[in-house]
Motif scaffolding. Sequence first.
Motif: not given
Length: 228
Positions: A180-191, A195-205
């Motif tokens: 989710v984020g940099v790799q292309g999946a929009p927030p909440a799209s996996a939910l 999915a139960d949880f989304e792993i987010v990295g660079r777009s926040v960090v």
Amino acid sequence: MPWKLEHVGERKESRVVLALDYFKGGDPLAYWTHLLGRTAHLLAGVKIGLPAFMRAGPTGVASLIEGYRDDLYFLADFKLADIGDIVSEELSLLEALGFDGAIVHLFPRCLSKVPAVSLNVFGLVSMTCPNSLVDAHFQELLDYASELGLRGLVVAATKPSAIRAARERLREAVILSPGVGVQGAPPASALRAGADFEIVGRSVVLAEDPLSELERIVEAQRVVLRGG
């Protein structure tokens, strides 16, 4: 029985697991500690991968976990892939550092059962890489996860059809979705895909304002969680 990750996610109404693989200059451990101090109220968990582990070292990682043990779920992302005895030993060592869960690769097919550890084991069945050989064996890996009785799965957020298939195959699984984020999946799209949880990295960090970016992601998730 619900896992700690599920309890924390429900309490905070957040399905974000923040990946600490990157940092913005200076001392990485100091940066991550400061970042969690500002954002922990919006996080269900934290994923620590090999880059973060090598930068902070075992002592630094253990210190970070200890500081937030009661408020966050800590996931070790070293994608363990070895014979069963070695994986069991690795999981025991990660447990001793304070981790709540760990990701293992299933393709070696060396586990005959889930190792006897208290931390949660997540089997990786799909990766965000477009042409991943792991995904070429997706159904076989799902079958193996089912044989083991694994309750945790990792399925790419960039591949919603894989999330839907995993949810259909293992209805009680806790599905984590990276990408989710940099790799292309929009927030909440996996939910939305199951999915139960989304792993987010660079777009926040690495964001100019990590807190605002995280608030945006969590709000998108809450719309889905509330049935929107």
